[in-house]
Design a protein around this motif. Sequence first.
Motif, PDB file in Angstrom:
ATOM      1  N   LEU A  45       0.868  -1.179   0.000  1.00 50.24           N
ATOM      2  CA  LEU A  45       0.000   0.000   0.000  1.00 50.24           C
ATOM      3  C   LEU A  45       0.904   1.229   0.000  1.00 50.24           C
ATOM      4  O   LEU A  45       1.242   1.774   1.051  1.00 50.24           O
ATOM      5  N   THR A  56      -0.826   7.400  -0.400  1.00 45.62           N
ATOM      6  CA  THR A  56      -1.478   8.077   0.714  1.00 45.62           C
ATOM      7  C   THR A  56      -1.690   9.543   0.332  1.00 45.62           C
ATOM      8  O   THR A  56      -1.393   9.937  -0.800  1.00 45.62           O
ATOM      9  N   GLY A  64       2.324  -1.179   4.360  1.00 45.77           N
ATOM     10  CA  GLY A  64       1.600   0.039   4.033  1.00 45.77           C
ATOM     11  C   GLY A  64       2.118   1.237   4.796  1.00 45.77           C
ATOM     12  O   GLY A  64       2.935   1.106   5.723  1.00 45.77           O
ATOM     13  N   ASP A  88       0.725   5.330   6.303  1.00 53.80           N
ATOM     14  CA  ASP A  88      -0.421   5.874   7.026  1.00 53.80           C
ATOM     15  C   ASP A  88      -1.527   6.192   6.019  1.00 53.80           C
ATOM     16  O   ASP A  88      -1.588   7.273   5.452  1.00 53.80           O
ATOM     17  N   SER A  96      -4.621   0.696   5.349  1.00 52.94           N
ATOM     18  CA  SER A  96      -3.867  -0.042   6.365  1.00 52.94           C
ATOM     19  C   SER A  96      -4.773  -0.456   7.520  1.00 52.94           C
ATOM     20  O   SER A  96      -4.555  -1.491   8.163  1.00 52.94           O
ATOM     21  N   HIS A  97      -5.819   0.340   7.793  1.00 54.90           N
ATOM     22  CA  HIS A  97      -6.804  -0.045   8.812  1.00 54.90           C
ATOM     23  C   HIS A  97      -7.633  -1.238   8.338  1.00 54.90           C
ATOM     24  O   HIS A  97      -8.019  -2.094   9.137  1.00 54.90           O
ATOM     25  N   SER A 119       1.090  -7.664   8.860  1.00 55.13           N
ATOM     26  CA  SER A 119       1.402  -6.429   8.149  1.00 55.13           C
ATOM     27  C   SER A 119       2.343  -5.551   8.941  1.00 55.13           C
ATOM     28  O   SER A 119       2.478  -5.688  10.161  1.00 55.13           O
ATOM     29  N   ALA A 130       3.077  -1.318   9.187  1.00 56.10           N
ATOM     30  CA  ALA A 130       2.617   0.022   8.828  1.00 56.10           C
ATOM     31  C   ALA A 130       3.729   1.017   9.171  1.00 56.10           C
ATOM     32  O   ALA A 130       4.266   0.996  10.279  1.00 56.10           O
ATOM     33  N   VAL A 167      -2.759   2.590  13.004  1.00 54.02           N
ATOM     34  CA  VAL A 167      -3.202   1.218  12.747  1.00 54.02           C
ATOM     35  C   VAL A 167      -2.995   0.381  14.006  1.00 54.02           C
ATOM     36  O   VAL A 167      -1.952   0.460  14.654  1.00 54.02           O
ATOM     37  N   VAL A 207      -0.438  -6.581  13.389  1.00 54.86           N
ATOM     38  CA  VAL A 207       0.187  -5.398  12.807  1.00 54.86           C
ATOM     39  C   VAL A 207       1.385  -4.977  13.638  1.00 54.86           C
ATOM     40  O   VAL A 207       1.322  -4.959  14.874  1.00 54.86           O
TER      41      VAL A 207
END
Length: 345
Positions: free
Chosen positions: A185, A188, A260, A262, A266-267, A276, A278, A290, A295
Amino acid sequence: MKVLLVKMSSLGDVFHALPAVQDAFQQVPNIEFHWLVEEAFADIPNWHPAVKKVIPIAWRRWRKNLSSAAVRAEMKAFYQDLRSTEYDIVLDAQCLIKSAVVTRLAKGPRYGLDKTSCREPLAAMAYQFPQSVAKGQHAIPRVRQLLSQVLNYTIPDTFSYGIDKSRWQRPEMGGDYEGEYWLFLHGTTWDTKLWPESYWIDLAKLVVDSGRKVILPWGSGEEKSRAERIARNIDGVEVLPKMGLNALNAYLAHAQAVVGVDTGLSHVVAALEVPSVAIYGATDAVLTGVLGPKVEVLSSDLGCAPCLSKQCTHPDRNDGNPAQPPCYRSISSRRVFAAVLGKLG
């Protein structure tokens, strides 16, 4: 029991409320949620089995043209739909002035945060039963505490968003590839939240060299161009076609791992409980970042981080390699790769 939950926006804010809904679903027999949410996020509440109705609101769009007859007709229809049900509890889980106004329109006893707990204290005037929840906590435990106080139950020790990711089937991969893949990801909203493009390229090489594939989604022309540059000259990196959230969720849900920045997506990954990492530089993960059991957040250790600024003003921002902003120099591709492997066990 029928509860109207007002949690309108943004994408991350909507996901912040889901663990509280899951708590109540586990603790309160026969509870049923109706969820009032911005139209752009109206699909998300339906992912939870306790949500029986979603009431979309288009305030972001309506406010731009309040004099339009079509907009006024939509607002009237929304008001009639909102007033068609008498609720046992009307709960504003956002507690901003805009959400408080909407909460005031609904039928039923109104709950929300008190003026010392609200980000916008004036919102508390809309609630008949204001609740005290300590500030300085992440948004998710705050909403969990708020709902547990209103419904009078003990917050369970377990933590879950209550989403069954098996509802999304694994998508067909490019060619005959059926192995594991990681999804990046990379897009942003702020430039200062972007992890350097050269780092993404180096990370993609590490992932491909480990025998995995890399998947790159995009949502804008700028993100598509970046994805194509990351994928260039690396066999095993695929740029996806543009797609909506539900289609993308199939790729997210079945990824071996996701990296990912911010961003709201990512949520989504946290809620799907996919391993994951972040990456946070200019922004703060402590209060609204997140959060999930699978995570890991990597935050910048720079003295001025998080600056919460859309433009970097660090004195070294143009020193050395300008494509490597100071925020992210300590969060290298190899560090991220190792962190992901750690989440995979």
